[in-house]
Design an enzyme around this catalytic site. Structure first.
Site, mmCIF file in Angstrom:
data_model
loop_
_atom_site.group_PDB
_atom_site.id
_atom_site.type_symbol
_atom_site.label_atom_id
_atom_site.label_comp_id
_atom_site.label_asym_id
_atom_site.label_seq_id
_atom_site.Cartn_x
_atom_site.Cartn_y
_atom_site.Cartn_z
ATOM 1 N N GLY A 46 -29.643 8.833 2.626
ATOM 2 C CA GLY A 46 -30.040 9.242 1.283
ATOM 3 C C GLY A 46 -28.928 9.215 0.250
ATOM 4 N N GLU A 100 -23.364 15.152 -0.919
ATOM 5 C CA GLU A 100 -24.774 15.256 -0.485
ATOM 6 C C GLU A 100 -25.698 14.749 -1.589
ATOM 7 O OE1 GLU A 100 -26.819 15.629 1.717
ATOM 8 O OE2 GLU A 100 -26.528 17.335 3.036
ATOM 9 N N ASP A 101 -26.827 14.206 -1.200
ATOM 10 C CA ASP A 101 -27.838 13.862 -2.189
ATOM 11 C C ASP A 101 -28.608 15.112 -2.614
ATOM 12 O OD1 ASP A 101 -28.859 14.071 0.377
ATOM 13 O OD2 ASP A 101 -30.240 12.385 0.208
ATOM 14 N N ASP A 104 -31.648 21.653 0.025
ATOM 15 C CA ASP A 104 -32.772 22.568 -0.240
ATOM 16 C C ASP A 104 -32.655 23.811 0.620
ATOM 17 O OD1 ASP A 104 -33.959 21.391 2.046
ATOM 18 O OD2 ASP A 104 -35.561 20.445 0.919
ATOM 19 N N LYS A 132 -32.028 22.385 -4.784
ATOM 20 C CA LYS A 132 -33.272 23.161 -4.957
ATOM 21 C C LYS A 132 -32.967 24.587 -4.512
ATOM 22 C CE LYS A 132 -36.463 19.392 -3.792
ATOM 23 N NZ LYS A 132 -37.395 18.949 -2.705
ATOM 24 N N VAL A 154 -39.313 15.014 -4.296
ATOM 25 C CA VAL A 154 -38.937 13.955 -5.232
ATOM 26 C C VAL A 154 -38.416 12.729 -4.493
ATOM 27 C CG1 VAL A 154 -38.426 15.565 -7.112
ATOM 28 C CG2 VAL A 154 -36.593 14.891 -5.546
ATOM 29 N N ASP A 160 -35.962 9.275 -0.283
ATOM 30 C CA ASP A 160 -37.111 8.527 0.229
ATOM 31 C C ASP A 160 -38.303 9.409 0.550
ATOM 32 O OD1 ASP A 160 -35.858 9.750 2.606
ATOM 33 O OD2 ASP A 160 -37.313 8.544 3.722
ATOM 34 N N ARG A 166 -36.466 4.518 -2.228
ATOM 35 C CA ARG A 166 -35.039 4.776 -2.446
ATOM 36 C C ARG A 166 -34.501 3.949 -3.608
ATOM 37 N NH1 ARG A 166 -33.006 7.557 2.085
ATOM 38 N NH2 ARG A 166 -33.935 7.028 4.082
HETATM 39 P P1 IMP Z 1 -32.084 20.982 4.080
HETATM 40 O O1 IMP Z 1 -31.483 21.181 5.432
HETATM 41 O O2 IMP Z 1 -33.429 21.634 3.977
HETATM 42 O O3 IMP Z 1 -31.170 21.435 2.955
HETATM 43 O O4 IMP Z 1 -32.378 19.422 3.966
HETATM 44 C C1 IMP Z 1 -31.770 18.598 3.028
HETATM 45 C C2 IMP Z 1 -32.194 17.171 3.276
HETATM 46 O O5 IMP Z 1 -33.622 17.043 3.231
HETATM 47 C C3 IMP Z 1 -31.669 16.272 2.162
HETATM 48 O O6 IMP Z 1 -30.410 15.724 2.488
HETATM 49 C C4 IMP Z 1 -32.761 15.208 2.051
HETATM 50 O O7 IMP Z 1 -32.480 14.150 2.937
HETATM 51 C C5 IMP Z 1 -34.026 15.906 2.518
HETATM 52 N N1 IMP Z 1 -34.841 16.332 1.369
HETATM 53 C C6 IMP Z 1 -35.045 17.576 0.918
HETATM 54 N N2 IMP Z 1 -35.857 17.613 -0.152
HETATM 55 C C7 IMP Z 1 -36.159 16.318 -0.415
HETATM 56 C C8 IMP Z 1 -36.959 15.673 -1.444
HETATM 57 O O8 IMP Z 1 -37.543 16.295 -2.365
HETATM 58 N N3 IMP Z 1 -37.025 14.318 -1.377
HETATM 59 C C9 IMP Z 1 -36.396 13.580 -0.419
HETATM 60 N N4 IMP Z 1 -35.647 14.143 0.550
HETATM 61 C C10 IMP Z 1 -35.526 15.500 0.557
#
Ligand code: IMP
Length: 190
Positions: A46, A100-101, A104, A132, A154, A160, A166
């Protein structure tokens, strides 16, 4: 194409907004890391679009490396990380900037930071383009944040949905038609 057939319900960030913010992030990183020869670390896949633009916005010497982990939505519990590809460089004594992209829940990042900290870098900070914060489950120090986003799924600018979208140059919310393909149009509120 009629609007109802578009996979994107609305655009949250335009290409120009993203470009301006990435330039500002690059300038801040260059100022903070001047003389430190930082190592930028990204997680495939990502982050590749953001990383490619961010790198060109940082006018100081640095190196870059990538990790690959099992993807979001795979058959693992949240925060449980399976390393598919490790870093090729040692980070001991290096100033590491984790790029990081999206953060959340923060569970993936939390696990990765713990793993990297065990390798004794001189410093370890995080730059995420998208955040987020309302979904956060663990407290995480984020040194650089591009944009805070609402709790919506998103795509675009590297993000993706089932490996698609992407390549969109903007960030958009997926339409309910894509997320809930079986639903009748009258069931889709927006
Ligand atoms: P976390 O462990 O919940 O913080 O996961 C983060 C990862 O989930 C990010 O690096 C993204 O790859 C994926 N992700 C979370 N939200 C989205 C979204 O809205 N669109 C696409 N990928 C997401």
């Amino acid at each position: 194409m009629p609007a109802s057939a578009s996979p994107i319900s609305d655009i949250l960030l335009t290409e120009a907004q993203i470009r301006r913010r990435v330039s500002a992030l690059g300038a801040a990183i260059a100022a903070d890391y001047a003389g430190l020869d930082p190592l930028l670390v990204g997680v495939l896949r990502g982050v590749i679009v953001f990383m490619a633009d961010l790198m060109r916005a940082i006018p100081i010497p640095f190196t870059v490396d990538f990790l690959a982990i099992s993807s979001y939505g795979a058959q693992v519990r949240p925060g449980q990380v399976r390393l598919l590809k490790d870093l090729e460089s040692s980070i001991e004594g290096r100033h590491v900037l984790f790029v990081e992209d999206m953060v959340d829940t923060g569970l993936t990042l939390h696990t990765l930071l713990r793993m990297l900290n065990e390798r004794r870098p001189a410093s370890l900070h995080v730059c995420t383009l998208f955040d987020k914060p309302r979904l956060r489950l663990v407290k995480l120090p984020l040194r650089y944040v591009g944009f805070e986003l609402p709790d919506r799924y998103v795509v675009g600018y590297g993000l993706d949905y089932h490996q698609q979208y992407r390549n969109l140059p903007f960030v958009g919310a997926l339409s309910a038609q894509v997320l809930l393909p079986g639903a009748a149009p009258e069931d889709l509120a927006s």
